[in-house]
Design a protein around this motif. Structure first.
Motif, PDB file in Angstrom:
ATOM      1  N   ASP A   1      49.533  41.929  43.304  1.00  0.00           N
ATOM      2  CA  ASP A   1      49.793  42.413  44.643  1.00  0.00           C
ATOM      3  C   ASP A   1      49.751  41.278  45.660  1.00  0.00           C
ATOM      4  O   ASP A   1      50.587  41.209  46.562  1.00  0.00           O
ATOM      5  CB  ASP A   1      48.782  43.503  45.027  1.00  0.00           C
ATOM      6  N   GLN A   2      48.796  40.374  45.503  1.00  0.00           N
ATOM      7  CA  GLN A   2      48.719  39.246  46.416  1.00  0.00           C
ATOM      8  C   GLN A   2      49.968  38.385  46.355  1.00  0.00           C
ATOM      9  O   GLN A   2      50.496  37.953  47.368  1.00  0.00           O
ATOM     10  CB  GLN A   2      47.476  38.385  46.114  1.00  0.00           C
TER      11      GLN A   2
ATOM     12  N   VAL B   1      42.080  45.664  36.958  1.00  0.00           N
ATOM     13  CA  VAL B   1      42.074  45.748  38.425  1.00  0.00           C
ATOM     14  C   VAL B   1      42.281  44.364  39.031  1.00  0.00           C
ATOM     15  O   VAL B   1      43.065  44.203  39.975  1.00  0.00           O
ATOM     16  CB  VAL B   1      40.763  46.396  38.933  1.00  0.00           C
ATOM     17  N   GLU B   2      41.628  43.358  38.489  1.00  0.00           N
ATOM     18  CA  GLU B   2      41.786  41.988  38.980  1.00  0.00           C
ATOM     19  C   GLU B   2      43.238  41.523  38.831  1.00  0.00           C
ATOM     20  O   GLU B   2      43.792  40.909  39.744  1.00  0.00           O
ATOM     21  CB  GLU B   2      40.855  41.064  38.196  1.00  0.00           C
ATOM     22  N   ALA B   3      43.866  41.838  37.708  1.00  0.00           N
ATOM     23  CA  ALA B   3      45.260  41.443  37.487  1.00  0.00           C
ATOM     24  C   ALA B   3      46.199  42.147  38.458  1.00  0.00           C
ATOM     25  O   ALA B   3      47.130  41.526  39.001  1.00  0.00           O
ATOM     26  CB  ALA B   3      45.665  41.738  36.043  1.00  0.00           C
TER      27      ALA B   3
ATOM     28  N   ASP C   1      34.757  46.314  30.995  1.00  0.00           N
ATOM     29  CA  ASP C   1      35.202  44.946  31.305  1.00  0.00           C
ATOM     30  C   ASP C   1      36.721  44.844  31.279  1.00  0.00           C
ATOM     31  O   ASP C   1      37.315  44.084  32.050  1.00  0.00           O
ATOM     32  CB  ASP C   1      34.567  43.921  30.362  1.00  0.00           C
ATOM     33  N   GLU C   2      37.383  45.635  30.449  1.00  0.00           N
ATOM     34  CA  GLU C   2      38.844  45.657  30.440  1.00  0.00           C
ATOM     35  C   GLU C   2      39.370  46.254  31.744  1.00  0.00           C
ATOM     36  O   GLU C   2      40.371  45.777  32.287  1.00  0.00           O
ATOM     37  CB  GLU C   2      39.364  46.481  29.257  1.00  0.00           C
ATOM     38  N   TRP C   3      38.691  47.291  32.224  1.00  0.00           N
ATOM     39  CA  TRP C   3      39.096  47.902  33.501  1.00  0.00           C
ATOM     40  C   TRP C   3      38.980  46.883  34.620  1.00  0.00           C
ATOM     41  O   TRP C   3      39.879  46.747  35.446  1.00  0.00           O
ATOM     42  CB  TRP C   3      38.255  49.142  33.798  1.00  0.00           C
ATOM     43  N   ASP C   4      37.870  46.157  34.654  1.00  0.00           N
ATOM     44  CA  ASP C   4      37.680  45.124  35.676  1.00  0.00           C
ATOM     45  C   ASP C   4      38.793  44.089  35.607  1.00  0.00           C
ATOM     46  O   ASP C   4      39.338  43.672  36.640  1.00  0.00           O
ATOM     47  CB  ASP C   4      36.318  44.442  35.525  1.00  0.00           C
ATOM     48  N   ASN C   5      39.167  43.659  34.400  1.00  0.00           N
ATOM     49  CA  ASN C   5      40.244  42.685  34.229  1.00  0.00           C
ATOM     50  C   ASN C   5      41.586  43.256  34.676  1.00  0.00           C
ATOM     51  O   ASN C   5      42.405  42.557  35.280  1.00  0.00           O
ATOM     52  CB  ASN C   5      40.334  42.225  32.774  1.00  0.00           C
TER      53      ASN C   5
ATOM     54  N   LYS D   1      45.415  43.271  41.448  1.00  0.00           N
ATOM     55  CA  LYS D   1      45.175  42.680  42.767  1.00  0.00           C
ATOM     56  C   LYS D   1      45.859  41.321  42.882  1.00  0.00           C
ATOM     57  O   LYS D   1      46.430  40.995  43.933  1.00  0.00           O
ATOM     58  CB  LYS D   1      43.677  42.535  43.035  1.00  0.00           C
ATOM     59  N   ALA D   2      45.823  40.509  41.818  1.00  0.00           N
ATOM     60  CA  ALA D   2      46.484  39.198  41.834  1.00  0.00           C
ATOM     61  C   ALA D   2      47.997  39.364  41.958  1.00  0.00           C
ATOM     62  O   ALA D   2      48.652  38.639  42.720  1.00  0.00           O
ATOM     63  CB  ALA D   2      46.135  38.408  40.570  1.00  0.00           C
TER      64      ALA D   2
END
Length: 63
Positions: free
Chosen positions: A56-57, A49-51, A43-47, A53-54
């Protein structure tokens, strides 16, 4: 340890690698002067990656 992403050269002096072992994902980042590694639970990895990506956007929005 399972290699997810073999060492990948990101620039002239920057390298990244990703490995997995049991229930952790390991990230390795190295430059000519310094290196760092982090171990993430799924779940930390998912968070993470999401951060990224955010971030980068936001960078893309400013270009």
């Amino acid at each position: 340890m399972k290699e997810i992403l073999s060492e990948r050269k990101l620039g002239e002096k920057l390298t990244l690698g990703v490995q997995a072992e049991a229930d952790e994902v390991g990230l390795y980042l190295a430059s000519e002067d310094v290196s760092a590694s982090c171990a993430f639970l799924p779940d930390e990895w998912d968070n993470f990656v999401e951060a990224v990506k955010a971030a980068d956007q936001k960078i893309q929005d400013q270009i």
